[in-house]
Motif scaffolding. Structure first.
Motif, PDB file in Angstrom:
ATOM      1  N   PRO B 145       0.838  -1.207   0.000  1.00 44.94           N
ATOM      2  CA  PRO B 145       0.000   0.000   0.000  1.00 44.94           C
ATOM      3  C   PRO B 145       0.869   1.252   0.000  1.00 44.94           C
ATOM      4  O   PRO B 145       1.963   1.281   0.555  1.00 44.94           O
ATOM      5  N   ALA B 146       0.355   2.289  -0.627  1.00 44.91           N
ATOM      6  CA  ALA B 146       1.138   3.513  -0.791  1.00 44.91           C
ATOM      7  C   ALA B 146       1.210   4.328   0.489  1.00 44.91           C
ATOM      8  O   ALA B 146       2.078   5.183   0.626  1.00 44.91           O
ATOM      9  N   ASP B 147       0.318   4.118   1.418  1.00 46.29           N
ATOM     10  CA  ASP B 147       0.256   5.004   2.564  1.00 46.29           C
ATOM     11  C   ASP B 147      -0.411   4.314   3.746  1.00 46.29           C
ATOM     12  O   ASP B 147      -1.326   3.520   3.569  1.00 46.29           O
ATOM     13  N   VAL B 148       0.061   4.639   4.936  1.00 46.67           N
ATOM     14  CA  VAL B 148      -0.541   4.126   6.162  1.00 46.67           C
ATOM     15  C   VAL B 148      -1.737   4.985   6.584  1.00 46.67           C
ATOM     16  O   VAL B 148      -2.668   4.499   7.213  1.00 46.67           O
ATOM     17  N   TYR B 149      -1.701   6.246   6.191  1.00 46.27           N
ATOM     18  CA  TYR B 149      -2.677   7.214   6.703  1.00 46.27           C
ATOM     19  C   TYR B 149      -3.858   7.480   5.780  1.00 46.27           C
ATOM     20  O   TYR B 149      -4.836   8.094   6.189  1.00 46.27           O
ATOM     21  N   ALA B 150      -3.727   7.105   4.516  1.00 46.11           N
ATOM     22  CA  ALA B 150      -4.770   7.456   3.551  1.00 46.11           C
ATOM     23  C   ALA B 150      -4.865   6.357   2.506  1.00 46.11           C
ATOM     24  O   ALA B 150      -3.994   5.496   2.395  1.00 46.11           O
TER      25      ALA B 150
END
Lengths: 314, 314
Positions: B145-150
């Motif tokens: 995944p590209a991001d943990v937050y979004a």
């Protein structure tokens, strides 16, 4: 006009509807705090960078065995030989690392340092359990994936690790990660892995691309600001362009070598204790009134393991 | 002993089997470099922190419309009123922020500042496209995944944004993210969102939990080391404990207000150009010989948009 975190201050002192992460950690019961062994603490004293001994001091916590234990054995040997005394901080690259060691690159190393294999950048999950220590736990932080760089993250005796497979199975590997304040071992090109004589601390956004490419051996737990506020070097890669810019290192000692009266003591909350999940949850969703949209997630480097100084002897 | 990135240096100069990210960006054709408009550049000059004008200078790039445009209009008005002249850097909290503004909290603000709604912390995807600008692109960095937050990340005219849904659809929201060097707007408790008079720059690991809780309005593109190397404050939250510790701000000017001969010019590579995907790929998998285990991923804050100074006038 109040600054944005002055506002947050109001809620640190009393009447907070929900406690912040630091408050949660602070209230962990005494039984959940794990004392850091004296032989895992390095005290580096810098020359002339502050007007008191405390202001010249940087304390590094070495990782627990079996993580990076080959390099760490070398580091203990280097400290015991007082090898770093008279060396210097030679490089400060913004948003990356502060690096120290022998600028002349000619100082003989003490005898007995081991050559460590690249295979030791990570280790089998089973090696952690077999050590007899608290077993690692996976901690998926939030509904989204826990990490961009690895399949999962966990904490082991006060340090974050990454892992390459979610199911616990034979063959699963774990490795320490580069976060702000992490301490690693400088090296030449592969297959060299560094002896431990040249060390660096991360002073910027987590350079996770270094994971499994360089040994992580510990983290700065006190005096990080001594390193992070040093003037950036103007030479290539942030090396100081002239010898006069270097900051001298007066001494580096293992706390276990210090007289009992001079020993520093620190503790961290166990990641297998009751408090740890509450702390992680609070890092994930900051519940102070200041945060109107809790993130619902936190990356591993945004969940630093708290440290407290223990004023009395163990 | 060679330090670990001296080794990497060898491959910066010639004969590298695979170019590093910086080299790739540097070779982007001239047509892919986008000049930053004069009215998007703020020049902050600090008092006495360096022996040359360049060493006292911090340059901030403001975000392109329509992102955070209400706060940015206020910031342009504050700069035009020379409001920051004589104010100071008041707070330096390690691994967090440097913050500046009026320490007295009594200096009258110029007339005409708008009150901005919390609804403007994010904006609809469609607002970007409607601006007539280069459309945003999603960039999933690596197999993970590209991001943990979004749900995803993208770049828009030189700035990273996060987004809350993968498919492009009506209702999708996008927002600017907090990375190292990001500049944001200090505020009081909700519903206050700050006027823009109190600003901060991130000097540590990306505090992504601030996304959508505080307005991000730009980033430092030159002189970041002037801010990040300041002594940390010893007061609560890193505020300087005494007025004497504060670093004076001599002036803050929009480049568009400067005489033509004094204007600074910068450019960044377009995220819709041919070079950008190669740059992202190289950040994801560092191919220099130094890296024996490429990460296969990079978080959004580990893919900084390169900047180059343009010596001649546009």
């Amino acid at each position: 006009m109040l600054s944005f975190l002055l506002a947050a201050m109001f809620f640190d002192v009393a009447d907070a509807p929900a406690p912040g992460p630091s408050q949660i950690a602070d209230t962990a019961p005494i039984g959940e705090w794990i004392a850091i062994p004296d032989e895992d603490l390095l005290v580096m004293t810098l020359a002339g960078s502050g007007d008191t001994a405390a202001k010249r001091r940087v304390v590094i916590e070495l990782m627990p065995a079996p993580i990076a234990s080959g390099w760490i054995a070398n580091i203990r040997r280097l400290a015991a030989a007082h090898w770093w005394d008279g060396t210097s901080i030679n490089r400060v690259q913004d948003n990356y690392v502060v690096q120290w060691g022998d600028a002349s690159e000619k100082k003989p190393l003490p005898p007995g340092l081991a050559t460590i294999s690249e295979l030791d950048y990570d280790l089998p999950w089973g090696a952690l359990a077999q050590s007899g220590a608290t077993p690692p736990i996976t901690t998926n932080v939030g509904p989204r994936p826990a990490d961009v760089y690895a399949a999962g993250v966990l904490w082991y005796r006060g340090f974050p690790l990454a892992t390459d497979a979610k199911p616990v199975r034979q063959g699963r590997r774990v490795w320490p990660v580069h976060c702000y304040g992490s301490v690693g071992v400088g090296r030449n090109l592969s297959p060299d892995t560094g002896s431990g004589a040249e060390l660096y601390a991360v002073i910027g956004h987590a350079p996770r691309h270094l994971d499994r490419n360089i040994a992580v051996v510990g983290r700065v737990i006190e005096g990080m600001e001594q390193l992070s506020s040093m003037p950036r070097g103007t030479g290539d890669l942030g090396f100081y362009a002239t010898p006069g810019e270097r900051v001298g290192i007066t001494s580096v000692r293992l706390v276990s070598e210090l007289p009992a009266a001079d020993r520093l003591h620190f503790a961290y909350p166990s990641s297998t204790g009751m408090t740890w999940p509450r702390y992680v949850a609070a890092r994930r969703n900051r519940e102070l009134p200041f945060f109107t949209r809790p993130a619902g997630a936190a990356d591993v480097c945004n969940i630093p393991v708290p440290i407290k100084a223990v004023p009395t002897a163990k």
